[in-house]
Design a protein around this motif. Structure first.
Motif, PDB file in Angstrom:
ATOM      1  N   LEU A 169      -8.771  -7.042  -0.404  1.00  0.00           N
ATOM      2  CA  LEU A 169      -8.010  -6.628   0.787  1.00  0.00           C
ATOM      3  C   LEU A 169      -8.578  -7.264   2.044  1.00  0.00           C
ATOM      4  N   LEU A 170      -9.910  -7.278   2.157  1.00  0.00           N
ATOM      5  CA  LEU A 170     -10.520  -7.863   3.351  1.00  0.00           C
ATOM      6  C   LEU A 170     -10.244  -9.359   3.418  1.00  0.00           C
ATOM      7  N   CYS A 196      -6.843  -9.809   4.545  1.00  0.00           N
ATOM      8  CA  CYS A 196      -6.766  -9.462   5.971  1.00  0.00           C
ATOM      9  C   CYS A 196      -7.249 -10.612   6.833  1.00  0.00           C
ATOM     10  N   PHE A 219     -14.387   3.995   1.761  1.00  0.00           N
ATOM     11  CA  PHE A 219     -13.293   3.049   1.529  1.00  0.00           C
ATOM     12  C   PHE A 219     -12.232   3.189   2.610  1.00  0.00           C
ATOM     13  N   ALA A 220     -12.005   4.424   3.082  1.00  0.00           N
ATOM     14  CA  ALA A 220     -10.997   4.616   4.134  1.00  0.00           C
ATOM     15  C   ALA A 220     -11.426   3.920   5.414  1.00  0.00           C
ATOM     16  N   ALA A 274      -9.645  -3.065   8.429  1.00  0.00           N
ATOM     17  CA  ALA A 274      -8.740  -4.166   8.108  1.00  0.00           C
ATOM     18  C   ALA A 274      -7.394  -3.977   8.801  1.00  0.00           C
ATOM     19  N   GLU A 275      -6.894  -2.738   8.747  1.00  0.00           N
ATOM     20  CA  GLU A 275      -5.588  -2.447   9.343  1.00  0.00           C
ATOM     21  C   GLU A 275      -5.603  -2.697  10.841  1.00  0.00           C
ATOM     22  N   ILE A 284     -11.178  -3.564  -2.421  1.00  0.00           N
ATOM     23  CA  ILE A 284     -11.421  -3.639  -0.976  1.00  0.00           C
ATOM     24  C   ILE A 284     -11.818  -5.060  -0.578  1.00  0.00           C
ATOM     25  N   ALA A 338     -13.248   1.204   5.594  1.00  0.00           N
ATOM     26  CA  ALA A 338     -13.038  -0.237   5.404  1.00  0.00           C
ATOM     27  C   ALA A 338     -11.567  -0.582   5.582  1.00  0.00           C
ATOM     28  N   ILE A 339     -10.668   0.247   5.001  1.00  0.00           N
ATOM     29  CA  ILE A 339      -9.242  -0.038   5.115  1.00  0.00           C
ATOM     30  C   ILE A 339      -8.785   0.095   6.561  1.00  0.00           C
TER      31      ILE A 339
END
Lengths: 171, 103
Positions: free
Chosen positions: A156-157, A160, B67-68, B74-75, A153, B70-71
């Motif tokens: 990923l951040l 992003c 975690f979802a 970001a999305e 994560i 956080a994703i």
């Protein structure tokens, strides 16, 4: 047996989730849609608090209400005039959307009621997960602990952030 | 009365179907993104409910939801960056008017 107050709170959460999520997709002013989304997210956070996941409820409020909805409002104000109605829907799209939603609702609801209706009729007792336990679960490397997703994560951040800067900068 | 699991699963199902309806019928890209958020949230709530009712004391569903979230953040940030860039190029963010991917 739950107390009367707890039951009332549960029903309020249930009604708030249903009403505000329907309003989110049916209102024609987009800023109102964002506001109703905020209320739905708050209802979800209250549900997390009600189910004894205090940390999760706090994260939900901080990330969604504090971050995502503010981003939505900013971008709505940047890209449209707030008073405008969205264009009238063409009937074909509306029919298509209604069919998809009602089909999903019917099929999933039927499966849900046939399989889960008699399941877990009482809220089992549970200690609130302590912050120490949550931290160890997030950072540990043993079985049922999540260090690798945590690091993924973080990458990923980072990606992003870089992607956001690259996409949105002025050329 | 006791609130059993099904009482919480039905509103999340309605929420998910609202997301589907909104994603198909809306034309504004931000409104579509809002519908996606609705669907994501419905699934998050489901994870927590199943975790709480069937496996109390374990943390799997809760970590998945964390975690979802956080994703999802970001999305959303990336999608809004793309939408604002599109708006700068076309002065319009209706999906039916965006026929070119060049800018």
């Amino acid at each position: 047996m739950e107390s009367v107050g707890s039951t009332i709170v549960s029903w309020m959460i249930i009604i708030a989730i249903i009403v505000f999520s329907i309003l989110t997709v049916t209102t024609r002013k987009i800023l109102r849609a964002a506001t109703y989304l905020l209320f739905t997210l708050f209802a979800a956070a209250v549900l997390y608090f009600k189910l004894d996941y205090e940390f999760l409820g706090a994260v939900q409020i901080a990330v969604y209400a504090g971050g995502i909805v503010v981003l939505f409002v900013f971008s709505i104000l940047l890209t449209s005039h707030p008073g405008d109605n969205s264009r009238r829907l063409t009937s074909r799209r509306k029919v298509l959307g209604t069919i998809a939603a009602v089909l999903t609702l019917g099929i999933t609801g039927a499966v849900l009621f046939s399989r889960c209706a008699m399941m877990a009729t009482q809220l089992p007792a549970m200690e609130n997960p302590s912050m120490k336990l949550i931290g160890e679960t997030m950072m540990g490397t043993g079985a049922g602990q999540y260090l690798l997703p945590f690091e993924a994560i973080s990458i990923l951040l980072l990606a992003c952030i870089i992607g956001g800067v690259v996409v949105a900068r002025k050329r | 009365m006791d609130i059993s699991m099904i009482y919480y699963l039905v509103p999340t199902l309605v929420m998910f179907c609202c997301g589907i309806y909104g994603f198909i019928t809306r034309k504004n890209m931000i409104a579509m993104l809002i519908s996606i958020e609705l669907m994501l949230n419905a699934v998050d709530i489901n994870f927590v409910i199943f975790n709480r009712y069937l496996f109390p004391g374990q943390l799997e569903g809760m970590m998945f939801t964390l975690f979802a979230i956080a994703i999802a953040a970001a999305e959303t940030a990336l999608a809004i960056a793309i939408i604002i860039n599109l708006y700068r190029a076309h002065k319009n963010i209706d999906v039916s008017d965006l026929t070119k991917m060049k800018f």
